[in-house]
Design a protein around this motif. Structure first.
Motif, PDB file in Angstrom:
ATOM      1  N   GLY A  53      -0.762 -18.298  -8.280  1.00 17.62           N
ATOM      2  CA  GLY A  53      -0.486 -19.693  -7.979  1.00 17.62           C
ATOM      3  C   GLY A  53      -1.561 -20.386  -7.155  1.00 17.62           C
ATOM      4  N   LEU A  54      -2.633 -19.664  -6.785  1.00 14.96           N
ATOM      5  CA  LEU A  54      -3.720 -20.304  -6.016  1.00 14.96           C
ATOM      6  C   LEU A  54      -4.528 -21.214  -6.946  1.00 14.96           C
ATOM      7  CD1 LEU A  54      -5.119 -17.218  -4.039  1.00 14.96           C
ATOM      8  CD2 LEU A  54      -3.495 -18.940  -3.235  1.00 14.96           C
ATOM      9  N   ASN A  94      -2.660 -14.452 -21.183  1.00 17.01           N
ATOM     10  CA  ASN A  94      -1.317 -14.133 -21.683  1.00 17.01           C
ATOM     11  C   ASN A  94      -0.369 -13.842 -20.511  1.00 17.01           C
ATOM     12  OD1 ASN A  94       0.958 -12.702 -22.562  1.00 17.01           O
ATOM     13  ND2 ASN A  94      -0.127 -11.789 -24.305  1.00 17.01           N
ATOM     14  N   PRO A  95       0.545 -14.779 -20.212  1.00 19.13           N
ATOM     15  CA  PRO A  95       1.410 -14.608 -19.031  1.00 19.13           C
ATOM     16  C   PRO A  95       2.228 -13.317 -19.045  1.00 19.13           C
ATOM     17  CG  PRO A  95       1.679 -16.807 -19.970  1.00 19.13           C
ATOM     18  CD  PRO A  95       0.806 -16.040 -20.914  1.00 19.13           C
ATOM     19  N   GLN A  96       2.753 -12.918 -20.220  1.00 18.36           N
ATOM     20  CA  GLN A  96       3.543 -11.671 -20.265  1.00 18.36           C
ATOM     21  C   GLN A  96       2.676 -10.463 -19.963  1.00 18.36           C
ATOM     22  OE1 GLN A  96       4.548 -13.527 -23.513  1.00 18.36           O
ATOM     23  NE2 GLN A  96       6.060 -14.468 -22.178  1.00 18.36           N
ATOM     24  N   ALA A  97       1.483 -10.466 -20.525  1.00 17.29           N
ATOM     25  CA  ALA A  97       0.577  -9.333 -20.305  1.00 17.29           C
ATOM     26  C   ALA A  97       0.241  -9.225 -18.822  1.00 17.29           C
ATOM     27  CB  ALA A  97      -0.693  -9.507 -21.131  1.00 17.29           C
ATOM     28  N   VAL A  98      -0.010 -10.371 -18.190  1.00 22.08           N
ATOM     29  CA  VAL A  98      -0.345 -10.376 -16.762  1.00 22.08           C
ATOM     30  C   VAL A  98       0.856  -9.918 -15.932  1.00 22.08           C
ATOM     31  CG1 VAL A  98      -0.969 -11.865 -14.819  1.00 22.08           C
ATOM     32  CG2 VAL A  98      -2.150 -12.108 -17.006  1.00 22.08           C
ATOM     33  N   ALA A  99       2.055 -10.356 -16.347  1.00 26.13           N
ATOM     34  CA  ALA A  99       3.269  -9.901 -15.644  1.00 26.13           C
ATOM     35  C   ALA A  99       3.371  -8.385 -15.722  1.00 26.13           C
ATOM     36  CB  ALA A  99       4.501 -10.559 -16.259  1.00 26.13           C
ATOM     37  N   GLY A 100       2.930  -7.818 -16.853  1.00 27.67           N
ATOM     38  CA  GLY A 100       2.957  -6.358 -17.026  1.00 27.67           C
ATOM     39  C   GLY A 100       2.120  -5.637 -15.984  1.00 27.67           C
ATOM     40  N   ILE A 101       1.002  -6.229 -15.585  1.00 23.88           N
ATOM     41  CA  ILE A 101       0.156  -5.614 -14.549  1.00 23.88           C
ATOM     42  C   ILE A 101       0.916  -5.544 -13.223  1.00 23.88           C
ATOM     43  CG2 ILE A 101      -1.878  -5.902 -13.086  1.00 23.88           C
ATOM     44  CD1 ILE A 101      -3.345  -7.158 -15.382  1.00 23.88           C
ATOM     45  N   TYR A 102       1.513  -6.671 -12.835  1.00 24.17           N
ATOM     46  CA  TYR A 102       2.227  -6.706 -11.546  1.00 24.17           C
ATOM     47  C   TYR A 102       3.370  -5.694 -11.544  1.00 24.17           C
ATOM     48  CZ  TYR A 102      -0.265 -10.892  -9.940  1.00 24.17           C
ATOM     49  OH  TYR A 102      -1.228 -11.769  -9.512  1.00 24.17           O
ATOM     50  N   ALA A 103       4.084  -5.618 -12.697  1.00 24.79           N
ATOM     51  CA  ALA A 103       5.213  -4.679 -12.784  1.00 24.79           C
ATOM     52  C   ALA A 103       4.720  -3.235 -12.701  1.00 24.79           C
ATOM     53  CB  ALA A 103       5.981  -4.917 -14.084  1.00 24.79           C
ATOM     54  N   ALA A 104       3.645  -2.928 -13.429  1.00 28.21           N
ATOM     55  CA  ALA A 104       3.148  -1.545 -13.469  1.00 28.21           C
ATOM     56  C   ALA A 104       2.711  -1.069 -12.084  1.00 28.21           C
ATOM     57  CB  ALA A 104       1.977  -1.442 -14.453  1.00 28.21           C
ATOM     58  N   LYS A 105       2.101  -1.963 -11.317  1.00 31.34           N
ATOM     59  CA  LYS A 105       1.556  -1.587 -10.005  1.00 31.34           C
ATOM     60  C   LYS A 105       2.562  -1.738  -8.874  1.00 31.34           C
ATOM     61  CE  LYS A 105      -2.398  -2.984  -8.527  1.00 31.34           C
ATOM     62  NZ  LYS A 105      -3.408  -2.017  -8.129  1.00 31.34           N
ATOM     63  N   GLU A 125     -11.312 -14.097   9.886  1.00 33.87           N
ATOM     64  CA  GLU A 125     -10.974 -13.659  11.237  1.00 33.87           C
ATOM     65  C   GLU A 125      -9.753 -12.764  11.225  1.00 33.87           C
ATOM     66  OE1 GLU A 125     -10.760 -16.761  14.179  1.00 33.87           O
ATOM     67  OE2 GLU A 125     -12.637 -17.562  13.365  1.00 33.87           O
ATOM     68  N   GLY A 126      -9.880 -11.620  11.834  1.00 33.15           N
ATOM     69  CA  GLY A 126      -8.755 -10.696  11.904  1.00 33.15           C
ATOM     70  C   GLY A 126      -8.382 -10.222  10.510  1.00 33.15           C
ATOM     71  N   THR A 127      -7.380  -9.402  10.411  1.00 28.67           N
ATOM     72  CA  THR A 127      -6.960  -8.893   9.127  1.00 28.67           C
ATOM     73  C   THR A 127      -5.504  -9.250   8.905  1.00 28.67           C
ATOM     74  OG1 THR A 127      -8.465  -7.066   9.416  1.00 28.67           O
ATOM     75  CG2 THR A 127      -6.814  -6.828   7.707  1.00 28.67           C
ATOM     76  N   PRO A 128      -5.224 -10.040   7.852  1.00 26.85           N
ATOM     77  CA  PRO A 128      -3.845 -10.428   7.593  1.00 26.85           C
ATOM     78  C   PRO A 128      -2.962  -9.208   7.327  1.00 26.85           C
ATOM     79  CG  PRO A 128      -5.304 -11.145   5.820  1.00 26.85           C
ATOM     80  CD  PRO A 128      -6.164 -10.562   6.864  1.00 26.85           C
ATOM     81  N   ARG A 129      -1.724  -9.266   7.786  1.00 28.78           N
ATOM     82  CA  ARG A 129      -0.835  -8.124   7.645  1.00 28.78           C
ATOM     83  C   ARG A 129       0.241  -8.307   6.596  1.00 28.78           C
ATOM     84  NH1 ARG A 129      -0.366  -3.742  10.419  1.00 28.78           N
ATOM     85  NH2 ARG A 129      -1.994  -3.354  11.929  1.00 28.78           N
ATOM     86  N   THR A 130       0.481  -9.536   6.183  1.00 29.33           N
ATOM     87  CA  THR A 130       1.527  -9.741   5.185  1.00 29.33           C
ATOM     88  C   THR A 130       0.965 -10.440   3.968  1.00 29.33           C
ATOM     89  OG1 THR A 130       2.123 -11.805   6.238  1.00 29.33           O
ATOM     90  CG2 THR A 130       3.396  -9.878   6.862  1.00 29.33           C
ATOM     91  N   GLY A 131       1.750 -10.497   2.912  1.00 29.10           N
ATOM     92  CA  GLY A 131       1.246 -11.007   1.641  1.00 29.10           C
ATOM     93  C   GLY A 131       1.524 -12.484   1.418  1.00 29.10           C
ATOM     94  N   ASP A 132       1.440 -13.301   2.441  1.00 26.29           N
ATOM     95  CA  ASP A 132       1.662 -14.734   2.238  1.00 26.29           C
ATOM     96  C   ASP A 132       0.597 -15.318   1.330  1.00 26.29           C
ATOM     97  OD1 ASP A 132       3.507 -14.305   4.162  1.00 26.29           O
ATOM     98  OD2 ASP A 132       2.389 -15.280   5.777  1.00 26.29           O
ATOM     99  N   ALA A 133       1.029 -16.191   0.419  1.00 29.94           N
ATOM    100  CA  ALA A 133       0.077 -16.807  -0.495  1.00 29.94           C
ATOM    101  C   ALA A 133      -0.928 -17.672   0.257  1.00 29.94           C
ATOM    102  CB  ALA A 133       0.824 -17.633  -1.531  1.00 29.94           C
ATOM    103  N   THR A 179       2.255 -12.407  -4.885  1.00 25.53           N
ATOM    104  CA  THR A 179       1.400 -13.287  -4.091  1.00 25.53           C
ATOM    105  C   THR A 179      -0.054 -12.819  -4.041  1.00 25.53           C
ATOM    106  OG1 THR A 179       2.112 -12.001  -2.189  1.00 25.53           O
ATOM    107  CG2 THR A 179       3.216 -14.112  -2.550  1.00 25.53           C
ATOM    108  N   ASN A 180      -0.349 -11.652  -4.634  1.00 27.37           N
ATOM    109  CA  ASN A 180      -1.697 -11.094  -4.540  1.00 27.37           C
ATOM    110  C   ASN A 180      -2.459 -11.329  -5.849  1.00 27.37           C
ATOM    111  OD1 ASN A 180      -3.974  -9.666  -3.945  1.00 27.37           O
ATOM    112  ND2 ASN A 180      -2.936  -7.725  -3.539  1.00 27.37           N
TER     113      ASN A 180
END
Ligand code: TXA
Ligand code: MG
Length: 332
Positions: free
Chosen positions: A114-115, A45-56, A214-222, A61-62
């Protein structure tokens, strides 16, 4: 959020049915898994999933981990199911291992940010299992905390962190493992994306040597191999200061910080006589340490601790996940 309390081992079927009904209707339900509390929604359910991103307040991109009731439901989420997936599932599911695989189409796009891959896990906690079975849908569930904050291991942590969110908390007590699942990608050669509750060595017994990111990414690039693996994550309010017990300067540092009137704390594996305001004794074994790590950091936050000295864990593979979480929690 609303709250219901259930028995962690034998949750009341009526409460389980209520949670499942809310999920099917597109609502958010925070529930205990064996690792940490998850904030669940219907992954189809796209709306329900959007609710998770909004709540957190989570960056879009994560991607989210999708939880299912059993192996058959897991296979249905992947477009390819290699022998390595079969072998790891047989050995570790239900349990705290997440497998990243090429995704099938049934999920909301937002779930995987989007992955073309999806993180899948079959949790073992009786409350999570019961709700998944009753709901009959795959559930997207990140840890039930604000993005970059500490993961919750009790319903109280969830309630404090997500106060404003509309939804239901199913309180099934403290989560038994205490840190998040291990994330392994099976797209290409098996790769450890996040150390966690299942030790890398145990996984290597099944699939051979794991590649390491390798290494630890620092930004949220997809485009990152695991976009959630940001350096600053799982962080308490307090500044953490890892130290070695033999370090002669620690006592002076503490004295100086206390002299500034700041509240101090310590996480100790051994009985060191540190003169801090709040001492939290920790288990000398890694599983015991992991079990209480987040609760200890939450407790120190509630006590107002501003600087916390952390006795550095051994440089041993069994401590990899704990070292990883402490490193992230220390980074600002
Ligand atoms: O123990 C756990 O895994 C908990 C419980 C609730 O299941 N969940 C959890 O979710 O820790 P979250 O969202 O806090 O962390 C999920 C991690 C993130 O680092 C994310 O980037 C990674 O898994 N992940 C999810 N899907 C992925 C994918 N398709 N490719 C690469 N990494 C993925
Ligand atoms: Mg998380």
């Amino acid at each position: 959020m609303d709250l219901v309390v259930v028995d962690p081992l034998r949750p009341d079927p009526e409460r389980v049915a209520e949670a499942a009904a809310r999920l099917r209707a597109g609502g958010l339900v925070a529930l205990p898994t064996e690792t940490v509390y998850g904030l669940a929604a219907d992954a189809t359910n796209p709306q329900a999933v959007a609710g998770i991103y909004a709540a957190k307040g989570r960056p879009s991109t994560n991607p989210l981990i999708v939880h299912v009731a059993d192996l058959e439901a897991a296979r249905a989420l992947a477009s390819d199911w290699p022998d390595t997936a079969e072998a790891l599932a047989a050995r570790f599911w239900p349990g705290p291992l997440t497998l990243v695989l090429p995704r099938a189409v049934a999920l909301a796009d937002a779930v995987t940010a989007g992955l073309d891959t999806v993180g899948i896990r079959v949790p073992s906690h009786p409350v999570a299992s019961a709700i998944l079975a009753a709901c009959g849908r795959p559930l997207a569930a990140p840890s039930a905390n604000l993005s970059t904050a500490l993961s919750p291991t009790t319903a109280a942590h969830v309630a404090l962190g997500l106060e404003e969110v509309e939804g239901l908390i199913v309180d099934g007590g403290a989560t038994p493992v205490g840190i998040e699942s291990t994330v392994v990608s099976l797209v290409g050669r098996p790769t450890l994306l996040r150390p966690g509750a299942v030790g890398a060595e145990e996984i290597e017994e099944v699939v051979g040597t794991l590649e390491r990111r390798e290494g630890t990414p620092r930004t949220g690039d997809a485009g990152l191999p695991s976009p959630g693996l940001l350096e600053r994550h799982y962080a308490p309010n307090a500044a953490l200061r890892p130290f070695d017990p033999e370090d002669p300067d620690v006592a002076h540092e503490i004295e100086a910080v206390r002299g500034e009137g700041r509240i101090t704390g310590a996480l100790l594996r051994s009985p060191l006589p540190l003169d801090v305001d709040h001492t939290v004794p920790m288990s000398p074994d890694p599983a015991g340490y992991a079990r209480t790590l987040y609760a200890s950091l939450h407790g120190l936050d509630l006590a107002g601790a501003e600087v916390v000295w952390v006795e550095r864990p051994p440089d041993d593979p069994a401590w990899e996940a704990v070292r990883d979480r402490l490193r992230r929690a220390s980074s600002r």
